[in-house]
Design a protein around this motif. Structure first.
Motif, PDB file in Angstrom:
ATOM      1  N   GLU A 103     -46.148  66.508  44.978  1.00  3.34           N
ATOM      2  CA  GLU A 103     -45.329  67.242  45.955  1.00  3.34           C
ATOM      3  C   GLU A 103     -44.592  68.407  45.310  1.00  3.34           C
ATOM      4  O   GLU A 103     -44.433  69.467  45.901  1.00  3.34           O
ATOM      5  N   ASN A 104     -44.144  68.190  44.070  1.00  3.21           N
ATOM      6  CA  ASN A 104     -43.479  69.270  43.347  1.00  3.21           C
ATOM      7  C   ASN A 104     -44.408  70.463  43.189  1.00  3.21           C
ATOM      8  O   ASN A 104     -44.021  71.599  43.405  1.00  3.21           O
ATOM      9  N   VAL A 105     -45.642  70.177  42.781  1.00  2.00           N
ATOM     10  CA  VAL A 105     -46.588  71.271  42.522  1.00  2.00           C
ATOM     11  C   VAL A 105     -47.010  71.927  43.836  1.00  2.00           C
ATOM     12  O   VAL A 105     -47.218  73.134  43.908  1.00  2.00           O
ATOM     13  N   GLU A 106     -47.117  71.123  44.874  1.00  2.00           N
ATOM     14  CA  GLU A 106     -47.605  71.647  46.142  1.00  2.00           C
ATOM     15  C   GLU A 106     -46.556  72.501  46.863  1.00  2.00           C
ATOM     16  O   GLU A 106     -46.895  73.362  47.673  1.00  2.00           O
ATOM     17  N   ALA A 130     -54.204  73.059  39.024  1.00  3.31           N
ATOM     18  CA  ALA A 130     -53.008  73.319  38.208  1.00  3.31           C
ATOM     19  C   ALA A 130     -52.642  72.091  37.382  1.00  3.31           C
ATOM     20  O   ALA A 130     -52.320  72.196  36.200  1.00  3.31           O
ATOM     21  N   LEU A 131     -52.742  70.909  38.014  1.00  6.75           N
ATOM     22  CA  LEU A 131     -52.387  69.681  37.295  1.00  6.75           C
ATOM     23  C   LEU A 131     -53.373  69.422  36.154  1.00  6.75           C
ATOM     24  O   LEU A 131     -52.976  69.036  35.051  1.00  6.75           O
ATOM     25  N   MET A 136     -52.053  67.006  33.547  1.00  7.70           N
ATOM     26  CA  MET A 136     -51.156  66.108  34.275  1.00  7.70           C
ATOM     27  C   MET A 136     -51.857  65.431  35.438  1.00  7.70           C
ATOM     28  O   MET A 136     -51.216  64.814  36.286  1.00  7.70           O
ATOM     29  N   GLY A 137     -53.186  65.554  35.489  1.00  6.91           N
ATOM     30  CA  GLY A 137     -53.939  65.025  36.615  1.00  6.91           C
ATOM     31  C   GLY A 137     -53.665  63.558  36.883  1.00  6.91           C
ATOM     32  O   GLY A 137     -53.574  63.129  38.027  1.00  6.91           O
ATOM     33  N   ALA A 138     -53.505  62.783  35.799  1.00  6.65           N
ATOM     34  CA  ALA A 138     -53.339  61.333  35.955  1.00  6.65           C
ATOM     35  C   ALA A 138     -51.978  60.958  36.529  1.00  6.65           C
ATOM     36  O   ALA A 138     -51.767  59.844  36.965  1.00  6.65           O
ATOM     37  N   TYR A 139     -51.049  61.910  36.518  1.00  5.40           N
ATOM     38  CA  TYR A 139     -49.680  61.568  36.915  1.00  5.40           C
ATOM     39  C   TYR A 139     -49.340  62.029  38.334  1.00  5.40           C
ATOM     40  O   TYR A 139     -48.195  61.925  38.748  1.00  5.40           O
ATOM     41  N   ALA A 140     -50.334  62.555  39.059  1.00  3.05           N
ATOM     42  CA  ALA A 140     -50.060  63.212  40.339  1.00  3.05           C
ATOM     43  C   ALA A 140     -49.203  62.375  41.286  1.00  3.05           C
ATOM     44  O   ALA A 140     -48.322  62.901  41.956  1.00  3.05           O
ATOM     45  N   GLN A 141     -49.464  61.056  41.338  1.00  2.00           N
ATOM     46  CA  GLN A 141     -48.770  60.238  42.339  1.00  2.00           C
ATOM     47  C   GLN A 141     -47.444  59.696  41.835  1.00  2.00           C
ATOM     48  O   GLN A 141     -46.723  59.018  42.557  1.00  2.00           O
ATOM     49  N   ARG A 142     -47.103  59.976  40.590  1.00  2.00           N
ATOM     50  CA  ARG A 142     -45.857  59.427  40.045  1.00  2.00           C
ATOM     51  C   ARG A 142     -44.633  60.072  40.686  1.00  2.00           C
ATOM     52  O   ARG A 142     -44.656  61.254  40.984  1.00  2.00           O
ATOM     53  N   ALA A 160     -45.247  76.412  38.423  1.00  2.00           N
ATOM     54  CA  ALA A 160     -45.046  77.853  38.347  1.00  2.00           C
ATOM     55  C   ALA A 160     -46.355  78.622  38.528  1.00  2.00           C
ATOM     56  O   ALA A 160     -46.359  79.743  39.011  1.00  2.00           O
ATOM     57  N   ILE A 161     -47.485  78.025  38.138  1.00  2.00           N
ATOM     58  CA  ILE A 161     -48.746  78.777  38.181  1.00  2.00           C
ATOM     59  C   ILE A 161     -49.615  78.423  39.375  1.00  2.00           C
ATOM     60  O   ILE A 161     -50.632  79.075  39.610  1.00  2.00           O
ATOM     61  N   VAL A 162     -49.226  77.407  40.150  1.00  2.00           N
ATOM     62  CA  VAL A 162     -50.132  76.908  41.188  1.00  2.00           C
ATOM     63  C   VAL A 162     -50.467  77.989  42.226  1.00  2.00           C
ATOM     64  O   VAL A 162     -51.567  78.034  42.748  1.00  2.00           O
ATOM     65  N   GLY A 163     -49.521  78.859  42.500  1.00  2.14           N
ATOM     66  CA  GLY A 163     -49.755  79.892  43.506  1.00  2.14           C
ATOM     67  C   GLY A 163     -50.459  81.122  42.941  1.00  2.14           C
ATOM     68  O   GLY A 163     -50.537  82.143  43.611  1.00  2.14           O
ATOM     69  N   LYS A 164     -50.934  81.023  41.720  1.00  2.00           N
ATOM     70  CA  LYS A 164     -51.590  82.129  41.029  1.00  2.00           C
ATOM     71  C   LYS A 164     -50.756  83.404  41.076  1.00  2.00           C
ATOM     72  O   LYS A 164     -51.204  84.448  41.577  1.00  2.00           O
ATOM     73  N   PRO A 165     -49.563  83.338  40.535  1.00  2.00           N
ATOM     74  CA  PRO A 165     -48.700  84.527  40.552  1.00  2.00           C
ATOM     75  C   PRO A 165     -49.206  85.550  39.523  1.00  2.00           C
ATOM     76  O   PRO A 165     -49.897  85.178  38.576  1.00  2.00           O
TER      77      PRO A 165
END
Lengths: 391, 581
Positions: A103-106, A130-131, A136-142, A160-165
């Motif tokens: 949720e943080n990344v999204e 991004a994860l 950090m893929g394994a931690y997505a649901q934490r 910070a990078i998920v939106g491809k700034p």
């Protein structure tokens, strides 16, 4: 890509007097570069970064991101932070504790203007990307509160990078990590930045970090940039004793210029104790000018002296006050000319016992000669900080 | 060009919006807070029954300042307040030290009992103590006579027992204030003292106590303020003993045959001076305790002192004190099960009945009072938290002259004792007729004004605990102000809002002195109705009523702590835990 012109920002302090955080800063950053603002605390580097982000509103000046003005006091343009489409990593990471890692990344993808918003599927893909990129893929649901310091740091980067700034701002991102992790994350950030080709502005007070990461460094002090250049130039050609002092654990020795000389020429200097040394001038100097000789710890040739033995002609004599074992090398604190010099010798060299005498040859390798503008009284504070940091 | 013009205008609009919001809030709070204060001051300088027909005069002040009884009640207020706060803090500190710093068993029991008794209105606790200690029919006296014969009696209607009963009612709050400080003090500092060769006693007096001294001072001044303005115990115990303190003096000037607003107002001004003095000291003490508070920070597992065989006497003491706090409740429960009061005895069990409850629950005064108290409690909790959370956010994040004015107005009611505020609000809306006199709105207004400072403390702590970068990160990520509010601020502030709301809710249900003048035939509130029953000697009915109120309060407490997963009440680390750092 980013262009700052005559940026100025003041804050209201106590008794109605205004504190100038950034007095007149201009610089340009080319696309794809990692640009570092380096300086001691209170130099205005973070304020500059926050002005770029839109979190502070400058008093005057102009900020252009990717060809579009986001701030210009003459035309009254002020684009709010949430319309600037940049990514930012905060010193505290600012991970939202009420959301999971995913949720943080999204979050940035869910709050962009409706017409730019992706469907759920597209968002999931970007978040996963991004994860994965940050491992950090394994931690997505934490829950985001169940992460270690390093993982929080990666999460902050992923967000910070998920939106491809096009522009990534990093505000002392490594200062909350322990030394070992800091070293590793340094490379991670560099890798991420080159891989994505994103332009990054990096704020730090750690000269090691700045030298290791940057394409270009701007050293700030009291709200202005005192020197700007690539890491190599900054390290080898410091323009002032402040920079020399800040950028490495250099020893500064005071003296007077003996023969006039121009930039780059070898200059003879008489030091405080009457000893002569030479170094290359960093500016045009006239005879009799007060100067500072910058002597790096690794460029002093040291020989142990037997008791009562005198130093060879042209060398300084000093007393070893402390010996610090660093692994591959040993640092000596040597008292000479009424001050302490830090000198680095190989770990396998002769054992220098505390209170023994040593001869110091500071002219054998080239030092740098700077004009002494007596800023040192101010930079003593910095020296102390560095002393702490390196000790 | 037109684009930049438009942008510039939107800049202006934004600036107006930001400040305009603070301005509206300032006006709202000013309208709530300022009129009662102004009217109270005018009233103290006015003659006559209403302000319209009166004229300016010094007579009210001259009257009370030349009356020797005034000085007597000033002296008694001072003795009462100093005595009860000293006893309460001494007991609470000992208890907190045993429970937090030593391995005395029964820690959970102590917390449980004290938190429950925190939910019991002071007035009900006082009633219970009178049933326990009172002359003639008091349990203790009866037992004494039974064992030793004779007719000597435990002197209940004295200053000494007033101080004791007040101290017992203060104990839970003081304990909940001091215990966290005891817990937070770094045991490393004590261990360091022990390593330097200090004995246990030396360590306690030279290290432990000085470390928590700011917290102790804060507790001391706070209990002083609470006692100096308290009405319940002085009314219950002091009045029959002809000991009058400032609060009962004001009450009798309004509620006796001849209503004298003028001298009551003058008395109120004097009482406010008392509270201001206490408050200045309190704020100094808390400012200091915050400075001490920053010393800690490392995570550690507190090591507890091993008391050896002393553990068991310590445990007896640790549990006995909170049990004493709960004893009065048992007395009230007993009374509520009887038709006519008699001392607890085996014989008495034959007379146990629930008929008092059914009588009480069929009395419209009682049921209305209960219902209204509920509505008021919810209403004041919602209003107070709504206003204070916004005010706190503005104050912390957008500091300006305007928000400082908001802060001043929100904090102002702290210097107005509850009974004085009740009087001031009554007088104000009798004078300025806006149609709320005699309705629920006047009671709600008084409650909101009274609890604003408390809500503000919760709100401010909540906002301060939120790192500003949490909001900024959302802004940079592309969230507009309203999105930040909805998706970041509100979820993160929710535990604070709940905790603050729970506090205001419970405090409203307990409240007597504030509403005693405002509740009336037009709009009954539970506590004053119960107070009247007791005054007219319907002890069993008052008891049944009290049990119902306590049950309601406990139920509310349980629901709130469920909602906040047990974090909110009595847990000062709630905020820290909510932030996850």
């Amino acid at each position: 890509m980013l262009r700052i012109e005559n940026l100025r920002k003041t804050f209201s302090g106590n008794e109605r007097e205004r504190i100038t955080a950034v007095s007149d800063v201009s610089f340009k950053v080319e696309a794809g570069q990692l640009f570092t603002l380096l300086g001691p605390s209170g130099c205005g580097k973070t304020t500059t970064l926050r002005c770029i982000a839109g979190l502070e509103h400058p008093d005057s000046g102009k900020i252009t991101i990717d060809g579009a003005d986001v701030f210009d006091d003459t035309t009254g343009v002020l684009v709010p932070a949430y319309r600037r489409a940049i990514g930012m990593v905060f010193q505290s990471y600012a991970i939202w504790p009420h959301m999971t890692v995913r949720e943080n990344v999204e979050f940035p993808l869910t709050v962009v203007a409706r017409r730019h918003r992706l469907a759920a599927k597209g968002r999931t893909r970007l978040v996963n990307e991004a994860l994965e990129l940050m491992g950090m893929g394994a931690y997505a649901q934490r829950p985001s509160t169940a992460l270690s310091g390093g993982q929080q740091q990666r999460l902050a980067l992923a967000r910070a990078i998920v939106g491809k700034p096009k522009l990534l701002l990093l505000d002392e991102p490594l200062s909350n990590l322990d030394a070992k992790l800091r070293e590793r994350m340094r490379f991670e950030i560099k890798r991420l930045q080159t891989e994505l080709g994103v332009t990054a502005i990096y704020v730090t007070h750690d000269q090691g970090e700045a030298l290791a990461l940057s394409d270009e460094i701007a050293i700030m002090r009291d709200g202005v940039i005192v020197q700007q250049g690539n890491p190599n130039d900054i390290y080898n050609q410091p323009g002032s004793d402040f920079v020399a002092d800040f950028i490495g654990s250099a020893n500064l020795v005071f003296g007077t210029c003996q023969v006039a000389g121009r930039v780059g020429e070898l200059i003879e200097v008489e030091l405080e104790g009457g000893v002569r040394a030479s170094g290359s001038a960093t500016c045009d100097l006239a005879e009799g000018d007060p100067v500072v000789l910058v002597v790096r710890p690794e460029s002093v040739k040291t020989t142990p002296l037997a008791e009562g033995e005198r130093a060879p002609e042209g060398q300084l004599i000093g007393t070893v006050r402390a010996r610090i074992f660093l692994g591959e090398s040993v640092d000596l604190l040597v008292e000479t000319l009424g001050r302490e010099l830090r000198i680095r010798v190989p770990a396998d060299s002769a054992p220098y016992r505390p209170n023994s005498s040593v001869a110091l040859d500071i002219s054998s390798r080239r030092g740098l000669v700077l004009r002494d503008d007596r800023t040192l009284s101010l930079s003593n504070k910095v020296e102390d900080e560095l002393g702490l940091a390196t000790a | 060009m037109t684009i930049t013009m438009a942008r510039r205008r939107s800049l202006l609009v934004n600036a107006l919006k930001a400040n305009g919001f603070a301005l509206v809030l300032l006006l709202l709070i000013a309208v709530l807070v300022i009129p009662p204060v102004v009217i109270l001051i005018i009233s103290s300088f006015a003659s006559g029954r209403t302000l319209q027909e009166g004229h300016a005069t010094w007579e009210n002040f001259r009257g009370i300042l030349t009356d020797k009884y005034t000085y007597l009640s000033l002296k008694d207020t001072a003795i009462f307040a100093v005595g009860s706060s000293a006893v309460a803090v001494l007991l609470a500190t000992t208890l907190a030290w045993l429970v937090e710093r030593t391995n005395t068993p029964g820690r959970k029991a102590v917390y449980g009992l004290l938190i429950v008794s925190f939910a019991v209105p002071t007035f009900i606790q006082g009633m219970g103590w009178l049933m326990f200690l009172g002359p003639g029919s008091g349990l203790l006296n009866t037992m004494w006579h039974g064992v030793f014969g004779g007719d000597s009696e435990f002197p209940i209607y004295t200053m000494g027992s007033m101080v004791f009963i007040q101290a017992m009612t203060l104990l839970p709050v003081m304990f909940l204030l001091i215990a966290p400080a005891m817990r937070a003090a770094d045991p490393g500092l004590e261990e360091a003292a022990a390593m330097s060769g200090a004995s246990l006693a030396k360590t306690i007096f030279k290290v432990t106590l000085p470390l928590i001294r700011p917290a102790l001072l804060a507790a001391l001044f706070l209990s002083f303020i609470i006692s100096a303005e308290s009405f319940e115990v002085p009314a219950l115990v002091g009045s029959p003993a002809h000991i009058s303190v400032l609060s009962t003096e004001i009450y009798s000037r309004i509620n006796s045959g001849f209503t004298d607003y003028g001298s009551a107002s003058a008395f109120s001004i004097m009482m406010m001076i008392f509270t201001v003095l206490g408050l200045i000291n309190y704020q100094r003490a808390t400012a200091r305790s915050q400075r001490y508070g920053t010393i800690r920070g490392k995570a550690y597992r507190p090591t507890r002192l091993d008391l050896g065989n002393w553990r068991f006497p310590a445990a007896v003491f640790a549990v006995a004190v909170p049990v004493l706090v709960v004893v009065p409740l048992a007395m009230i429960a007993w009374a509520s099960l009887l038709k006519a009061y008699q001392v607890p005895s085996l014989d008495g069990f034959k007379h146990i009945t629930t008929s008092t409850y059914s009588a009480v629950l069929h009395d419209p005064n009682v049921t209305d009072g209960l219902w209204h108290s509920m509505v008021l409690a919810v209403g004041s909790a919602v209003c107070v938290m709504l206003i204070t959370v916004i005010a706190a956010w503005l104050l912390v994040r957008r500091r300006s002259g305007l928000t400082r004015a908001v802060d001043f107005l929100v904090t102002l009611p702290l210097v107005i004792p509850a009974i004085v505020l009740g009087l001031a609000v009554l007088r104000t809306y009798l004078t300025v007729n806006v149609g709320i006199y005699g309705t629920q709105y006047i009671v709600l207004l008084a409650l909101v004004v009274h609890y604003l400072p408390y809500g503000m403390r919760y709100g401010q702590a909540g906002v301060v605990a939120l790192h500003p970068e949490l909001e900024e990160a959302a802004q940079v990520a592309g969230a507009s102000q309203s999105t930040v509010l909805r998706r970041i601020l509100m979820p993160l502030m929710w535990p604070t809002v709940l905790a603050g709301g729970a506090f205001v809710f419970l405090a409203t249900i307990r409240q007597l002195s504030l509403v005693v003048f405002l509740s009336g035939p037009g709009y009954q509130v539970a506590t004053p109705v119960m107070f009247n029953r007791w005054q007219y000697g319907s002890i069993c009915e008052a008891g049944a009523f009290a049990v119902i109120i306590v049950a309601m309060a406990c139920a509310a407490l349980a629901i709130f702590s469920k909602l906040t997963s047990g974090l909110a009440i009595g847990n000062p680390n709630a905020q820290e835990m909510a932030i996850g750092k």
